[in-house]
Each structure stands twice: as C-alpha cells, then as structure tokens.
Scaffold this motif. Structure first.
Motif, PDB file in Angstrom:
ATOM      1  N   ILE A 155       0.816  -1.144  -0.061  1.00 44.21           N
ATOM      2  CA  ILE A 155      -0.086   0.038   0.087  1.00 44.21           C
ATOM      3  C   ILE A 155       0.790   1.201   0.082  1.00 44.21           C
ATOM      4  O   ILE A 155       1.644   1.157   0.681  1.00 44.21           O
ATOM      5  CB  ILE A 155      -1.019   0.135   1.228  1.00 44.21           C
ATOM      6  CG1 ILE A 155      -1.750  -1.241   1.152  1.00 44.21           C
ATOM      7  CG2 ILE A 155      -1.657   1.389   1.274  1.00 44.21           C
ATOM      8  CD1 ILE A 155      -2.529  -1.308   2.587  1.00 44.21           C
ATOM      9  N   ASN A 156       0.382   2.269  -0.688  1.00 45.58           N
ATOM     10  CA  ASN A 156       1.252   3.186  -0.726  1.00 45.58           C
ATOM     11  C   ASN A 156       0.665   4.287   0.065  1.00 45.58           C
ATOM     12  O   ASN A 156      -0.434   4.522   0.536  1.00 45.58           O
ATOM     13  CB  ASN A 156       1.267   4.248  -2.184  1.00 45.58           C
ATOM     14  CG  ASN A 156       2.186   3.295  -3.441  1.00 45.58           C
ATOM     15  OD1 ASN A 156       3.058   2.659  -3.114  1.00 45.58           O
ATOM     16  ND2 ASN A 156       1.315   3.340  -4.451  1.00 45.58           N
ATOM     17  N   GLY A 157       1.625   5.117   0.901  1.00 38.22           N
ATOM     18  CA  GLY A 157       1.257   6.039   1.596  1.00 38.22           C
ATOM     19  C   GLY A 157       1.512   5.709   3.182  1.00 38.22           C
ATOM     20  O   GLY A 157       2.190   4.733   3.380  1.00 38.22           O
ATOM     21  N   GLU A 195      13.368   6.761  -3.145  1.00 39.42           N
ATOM     22  CA  GLU A 195      12.765   7.962  -2.428  1.00 39.42           C
ATOM     23  C   GLU A 195      11.698   7.228  -1.302  1.00 39.42           C
ATOM     24  O   GLU A 195      11.036   7.848  -0.442  1.00 39.42           O
ATOM     25  CB  GLU A 195      12.314   8.887  -3.109  1.00 39.42           C
ATOM     26  CG  GLU A 195      13.257   9.691  -4.166  1.00 39.42           C
ATOM     27  CD  GLU A 195      12.632  10.584  -5.172  1.00 39.42           C
ATOM     28  OE1 GLU A 195      11.392  10.731  -4.985  1.00 39.42           O
ATOM     29  OE2 GLU A 195      13.001  11.136  -5.740  1.00 39.42           O
ATOM     30  N   THR A 196      11.580   5.940  -1.334  1.00 37.11           N
ATOM     31  CA  THR A 196      10.759   5.308  -0.327  1.00 37.11           C
ATOM     32  C   THR A 196      11.210   5.548   0.986  1.00 37.11           C
ATOM     33  O   THR A 196      12.424   5.012   1.222  1.00 37.11           O
ATOM     34  CB  THR A 196      10.604   3.777  -0.792  1.00 37.11           C
ATOM     35  OG1 THR A 196       9.994   3.951  -2.022  1.00 37.11           O
ATOM     36  CG2 THR A 196       9.470   3.316   0.121  1.00 37.11           C
ATOM     37  N   SER A 202      14.750   6.184 -12.699  1.00 33.30           N
ATOM     38  CA  SER A 202      13.985   6.271 -14.049  1.00 33.30           C
ATOM     39  C   SER A 202      12.340   6.222 -13.594  1.00 33.30           C
ATOM     40  O   SER A 202      11.612   6.713 -14.577  1.00 33.30           O
ATOM     41  CB  SER A 202      14.397   5.292 -14.991  1.00 33.30           C
ATOM     42  OG  SER A 202      14.158   3.986 -14.447  1.00 33.30           O
ATOM     43  N   LYS A 203      12.028   5.414 -12.488  1.00 30.08           N
ATOM     44  CA  LYS A 203      10.535   5.253 -12.237  1.00 30.08           C
ATOM     45  C   LYS A 203      10.282   5.948 -11.014  1.00 30.08           C
ATOM     46  O   LYS A 203      11.144   6.222 -10.194  1.00 30.08           O
ATOM     47  CB  LYS A 203      10.255   4.065 -12.183  1.00 30.08           C
ATOM     48  CG  LYS A 203      10.290   3.279 -13.587  1.00 30.08           C
ATOM     49  CD  LYS A 203      10.099   1.648 -13.447  1.00 30.08           C
ATOM     50  CE  LYS A 203      11.010   0.936 -12.440  1.00 30.08           C
ATOM     51  NZ  LYS A 203      10.883  -0.496 -12.497  1.00 30.08           N
ATOM     52  N   PRO A 204       9.175   6.501 -10.731  1.00 35.55           N
ATOM     53  CA  PRO A 204       8.592   7.009  -9.649  1.00 35.55           C
ATOM     54  C   PRO A 204       8.820   6.188  -8.249  1.00 35.55           C
ATOM     55  O   PRO A 204       8.495   5.012  -8.665  1.00 35.55           O
ATOM     56  CB  PRO A 204       7.310   7.301  -9.748  1.00 35.55           C
ATOM     57  CG  PRO A 204       7.266   7.501 -11.324  1.00 35.55           C
ATOM     58  CD  PRO A 204       7.955   6.642 -11.764  1.00 35.55           C
ATOM     59  N   SER A 205       9.163   6.479  -7.244  1.00 31.45           N
ATOM     60  CA  SER A 205       9.190   5.775  -6.119  1.00 31.45           C
ATOM     61  C   SER A 205       7.898   5.546  -5.511  1.00 31.45           C
ATOM     62  O   SER A 205       7.165   6.309  -5.419  1.00 31.45           O
ATOM     63  CB  SER A 205      10.051   6.172  -5.111  1.00 31.45           C
ATOM     64  OG  SER A 205      11.437   6.340  -5.292  1.00 31.45           O
TER      65      SER A 205
END
Length: 274
Positions: free
Chosen positions: A125-127, A189-190, A248-251
C-alpha cells in the motif's frame, strides 16, 4: 515469581528472555535446536525442545505452557530460502501450525498471547499506514501471518495482542550487507520502516508490564529517511561498496506510523537514529 513462556528463543526471543529475567520474571524458552538447550539453561531460562508442525507438536508443549500467564509467539513463517517449509498440497503450513497450537493454549494456564507479526500484512500500500489501515498482504508470508493473527484474536479463551514489526535490525543485522554494491535498486525515495532489536524488546516489555492486551501495534521506529539516503550512509559507515539506485521510475511504498506505540502504549524509543 511471574512466569512467561517464549515460543522461539531466536534472534529476538533470546534477548527478550534475558530482559524478562532482569525484570523479575521466570522464563520458559523453546528452541528447535537441541544444541541450544544448554545455552538457554546457562542463562537461567528453562529450556524446551519444541517444534510446531502442521499436524502435531513435538516436545513437552503442555509443560512448556503450564504455569505461565503469558505466551510470546515469535516463530516467523519460513516460506522462502533453503530452509523453506513446503507442502505437497496447498496447505498453509504456518497457519496450520498455529491451528495445532491453539487447543493446547485453551487447556493451559495461558491468559495472554503476544504474537510477533510483521508489517508485511499491509502489502505494498502506498502512503502512510496506521493500525487502522486495512491489511492487503501480497506475499504468502504476509497472507499467512494475517490469517494467524485472526485465529488468535478471535479466540475467546485468551487475550491476544498483535505486534507488527517493521524490518528488524541490530548491531549484527542490517540489509545494507546484502544491498552493498547492488545496481539498479528501485524506490530510492521510499522511506525505510525499520526497528532496532533493543526497541523491539522494549515494546514487548512495555506491553506486558502495562497489560495492554487485545490490541494491535505497529512496531516501527519513527525514523524514516529515504532508502537511498539511508543505505548510502550505512554503506559509507561500514566501508562497503555503495548501492546504486534507479531513478527512472517514481518511487512507491509505505510509511508505517508508530504513533499508537508512543501515544497509547506510552513507549519512548531508545534508538531514534538507526
């Protein structure tokens, strides 16, 4: 003298047993290794050779439980790696182990169970994640841990508190030792969601001392630097090759909150910088 049984005196269970002895408890501790029995005994831990299986339990499980008011279960699922527990059917091996244990708990003196679980039950789950977040496990171990949690919580013969730890680290244990020099690591960046061994023990002691049963707690340090920042710093401190991250991809990823441990349980973290 108050007595506690610890099912699984391993990396976390053994220092917990030592801390409980210091705090005036007598401790029964289990291991699956016959060679470790003498170590437990030398530390004044009453040693038991016990192994949970999906169909039965080997060892003197009744003697291990009886006389204790509280049981700490610290036997994580072993579903991966060379020592993975496998089944020829679709049997949920870890869940079946807990099902096999429960009838013994019901007939014993155990009134309280502390089950060491994992934040893996939340899945990817993100956030921000709190104890109110609905778990959505996406790994087999996470799914089986969540089912085991429910089995214990729904049993009215004893009170259960679930402690969902983040990544367990200590002086001898840090993921950078496996990530050093690796290339193209994702999610730079996680935030990290770790907890030090000392705080893991401290939270369990606080739960037992305060009688905080029928609860769910996230056991995660409130120290959440980004993965790239943290692992680069740790590699530098330990003179290891720096890990390289892919930008290259969003964290994506979760940040597990420990507010309830601090504000409801009243625990103050020892290791504020991991």
């Amino acid at each position: 003298m108050r007595q506690i049984s610890i099912l699984g005196c391993g990396w976390l269970g053994l220092p917990l047993a030592k801390a409980l002895l210091i705090n005036g408890f007598s401790v029964k501790g289990s291991t699956t290794s016959e060679g470790k029995l003498s170590t437990l005994k030398s530390l004044s831990i009453d040693p038991f050779l016990i192994a949970l299986n999906s169909k039965n339990i080997t060892g003197a499980i009744e003697d291990f439980l009886n006389g204790s008011e509280t049981l700490v279960i610290d036997i994580p699922p072993q579903l991966r790696g060379k020592n993975a527990e496998t089944s020829t059917s679709n049997e949920k091996v870890f869940v079946e182990k807990i099902k096999t244990l429960i009838p013994y708990l019901e007939k014993s003196t155990i009134e309280n169970v502390l089950f060491v679980s994992s934040t893996s039950v939340y899945g990817e789950i993100n956030g921000k994640i709190s104890e109110e977040t609905v778990p959505k496990p996406d790994t087999e171990s996470g799914k089986q841990l969540l089912e085991a949690e429910s089995l214990l919580q729904n049993n009215l013969n004893f009170k259960s508190t679930i402690l969902r730890f983040g990544g367990l680290i200590g002086e001898d244990r840090n993921p950078i030792k496996f990530l050093a020099g690796k290339q193209n690591l994702e999610n730079p960046e996680t935030p990290i969601n770790f907890i030090h061994q000392d705080d893991s023990v401290g939270i369990i002691l606080k739960i037992i001392a305060s009688g905080s049963w029928n609860e769910i707690y996230n056991g995660v340090s409130p120290f959440h630097p980004e993965r790239e920042t943290y692992y680069t710093q740790k590699a530098t401190e330990l003179a290891l090759p720096l890990p390289q991250f892919d930008h290259s991809k969003p964290s994506t990823g979760k940040l597990v909150l420990s507010d309830k441990v601090e504000n409801v349980l009243g625990y103050s973290f020892i290791k504020t910088n991991l």
